[in-house]
Design an enzyme around this catalytic site. Structure first.
Site, mmCIF file in Angstrom:
data_model
loop_
_atom_site.group_PDB
_atom_site.id
_atom_site.type_symbol
_atom_site.label_atom_id
_atom_site.label_comp_id
_atom_site.label_asym_id
_atom_site.label_seq_id
_atom_site.Cartn_x
_atom_site.Cartn_y
_atom_site.Cartn_z
ATOM 1 N N GLU A 259 0.837 -1.213 0.000
ATOM 2 C CA GLU A 259 0.000 0.000 0.000
ATOM 3 C C GLU A 259 0.870 1.262 0.000
ATOM 4 O O GLU A 259 1.897 1.311 0.673
ATOM 5 C CB GLU A 259 -0.894 -0.020 1.240
ATOM 6 N N LYS A 321 -9.800 1.995 -2.806
ATOM 7 C CA LYS A 321 -10.248 1.570 -1.480
ATOM 8 C C LYS A 321 -11.576 2.232 -1.154
ATOM 9 O O LYS A 321 -11.712 3.455 -1.209
ATOM 10 C CB LYS A 321 -9.190 1.946 -0.436
ATOM 11 N N CYS A 377 -5.318 -2.403 3.047
ATOM 12 C CA CYS A 377 -5.172 -2.157 4.475
ATOM 13 C C CYS A 377 -6.289 -2.816 5.262
ATOM 14 O O CYS A 377 -6.562 -3.987 5.101
ATOM 15 C CB CYS A 377 -5.072 -0.650 4.746
#
Length: 504
Positions: A259, A321, A377
């Site tokens: 990430e 995301k 994440c």
């Protein structure tokens, strides 16, 4: 008299906090499930013994549990101690206090209606379900997660982490009853969990994905220190390190960077994508980036994204995301505040926070790579984020930067929860983290290959095969909700019958 009562209440709450802290030993990296059961059993016993104070006692138990289990929450404030260190104590107290309110509500209801230990176990399971969804949810450290490194975790394929939580708390209630029959039933439930888990783990492994050739992935772990990650000079060092790891060894099908693996945007630096793709020598590269996109008013929006690059730097697929971290990646109500007052300091539409993607999605960068469900994440801690309409994924891919979480507990708890998603879905998982834990897990959550934690390096591994769709992947939380409904109805009926006998 008043002081005596207050002192008595303080003792009960102190014992409850201690019980909760003991239960926290079941979480990673310790994984002491037997000690966690003792802690949960002690808390259930305390709540059942003081129905008039059950809410306060349950809150204290929750505070002890979350304070012990989520001690990593202070780590982000220690990256720049001079600037942020003063907030660490408030975080360590504030987060457990807030999360414990869910437990307090469960305790208050159980005490108000005299539901006893079993009733508290059922209400606490409902409270944990709520904690995983309310205000975008935060299901980190649910009680069922104490089994992640042990055979009973395989039951998550049947009813998920909330089913494990229900079973765990029912075992605790049985132990807390301190009577032969409930204790034997509790022991039997634990034995059944181990028996089922060992049986499932003994079954033959499915063939590797896309066998016989398979898909080989390279995990790139730059080990960039969070305090140096965005420093202009150090950023170039970390970028070059990832390039070198991508060039090293034989060519692979897909190289994966973590990430926010580069501090630059591909929109501002168009030469980066061809450079990264060139290092892969014809293979694809998946990397976590910050993506820019112009908004309707000409302003720029930022996304926390995963992009897959092909030969020449062509974008084969991308994912934004969608489940952002409140107050970490965006400020709740920031866009609304800008629309209302013109203050854009907290607004994603002004480029001052991330904008959420539309929804979870399966991407297919290339036919030979299969269907991939990306998780960025902490999206991996939400079971509901893996239920995507349409074609089922062939494998899961999580990219993350866990340098924020320190080196003691946070990264290991995060990785363990991702493993549980693999068990629930019956899908292999490839996990690439900046500082670790970077690993490949099979569809039953077992480690296939792993990089040393905290050290820079790369690792090549073949993507394991998928199992048939699990009952949990098909039905989600319906089993748990049905079980809770039946048990609560039975408990309520029992209470009503008891009152009828008393009044007769």
């Amino acid at each position: 008299m008043g002081n005596a009562l207050r002192g008595d209440a303080a003792r009960w709450m102190g014992l409850a906090a201690l019980s909760g802290a003991i239960a926290g030993a079941g979480l990673q990296p310790l994984g002491w499930w037997w000690l966690a059961l003792a802690g949960f059993g002690g808390l259930v016993w305390l709540v059942a013994r003081v129905p008039g104070r059950a809410g306060r006692v349950a809150w204290a138990g929750g505070f002890g549990y979350f304070a012990a289990g989520l001690n990593w929450i202070v780590e982000p404030f220690l990256i720049d101690v001079a600037r942020d260190g003063w907030m660490a104590p408030f975080a360590l107290i504030g987060l457990p206090s807030g999360l414990a309110l869910f437990w307090a509500l469960a305790g208050w209801i159980a005490g108000r209606w005299r539901l006893g230990g079993v009733g508290f176990a059922l209400m606490l399971t409902l409270a944990e379900l709520a904690r995983g969804h309310v205000l975008t949810g935060f299901p980190w450290a649910t009680p069922g997660q104490i089994w992640i490194d042990h055979a009973p975790a395989q039951a998550a394929a049947l009813f998920g982490q909330y089913g494990l939580t229900l079973a765990t708390l029912l075992v605790a209630a049985g132990l807390a009853a301190l009577r032969p029959v409930p204790v034997v039933l509790a022991a039997g439930l634990v034995a059944a969990g181990f028996g089922y888990g060992q049986w499932r783990l003994s079954l033959p492994e499915p063939p590797a994905f896309a066998a016989p050739e398979g898909v080989t992935v390279r995990l790139v772990q730059p080990a960039a220190e969070q305090g140096l990650k965005w420093d202009a000079d150090e950023a170039q060092v970390f970028f070059q390190r990832q390039l070198d790891f991508t060039k090293a060894g034989p060519r692979v099908d897909l190289t994966i960077w973590p990430e926010t693996s580069i501090p630059y945007t591909l929109e501002d630096y168009p030469d980066l994508a061809p450079m990264i793709a060139g290092a892969a020598r014809g293979g694809a590269v998946a990397l976590g980036i910050q993506r820019l996109e112009p908004g309707e008013g000409g302003e720029w929006r930022f996304f926390n994204s995963l992009v897959v690059l092909g030969p020449g730097g062509a974008r084969l697929a991308s994912y934004d995301k969608h489940h952002l971290v409140p107050f970490g990646e965006y400020i709740p109500g920031g866009d609304w505040l800008m629309d209302l007052t013109g203050i854009g300091a907290f607004a994603a539409q002004a480029g001052n926070a991330y904008t959420a993607g539309t929804a979870p999605a399966v991407i297919t960068p290339a036919p030979d790579l299969g269907r991939i469900l990306p998780l960025i994440c902490y999206e991996a801690v939400f079971p509901q984020d893996l239920r995507v309409p349409g074609a089922r994924a062939d494998w899961l891919l999580q990219v993350t930067n866990d340098a924020w979480f320190g080196t003691l507990t946070g990264p290991f708890q995060h990785a363990a929860q991702a493993r549980l998603r693999a068990v629930e879905q019956g899908l292999p998982l490839v996990r690439v983290a900046n500082t670790g834990v970077s690993a490949v897990y099979d569809a039953r959550g077992r480690v296939v290959a792993e990089l040393p934690f905290g050290q820079p390096g790369w690792l090549d591994a073949q993507v394991p095969g998928a199992l048939p769709m699990t009952p949990y992947a098909r039905w989600g939380e319906w089993f748990v909700l049905a079980a809770l409904t039946v048990m609560l109805a039975g408990l309520a009926l029992s209470r009503l019958r008891g009152r009828g006998r008393i009044g007769a």
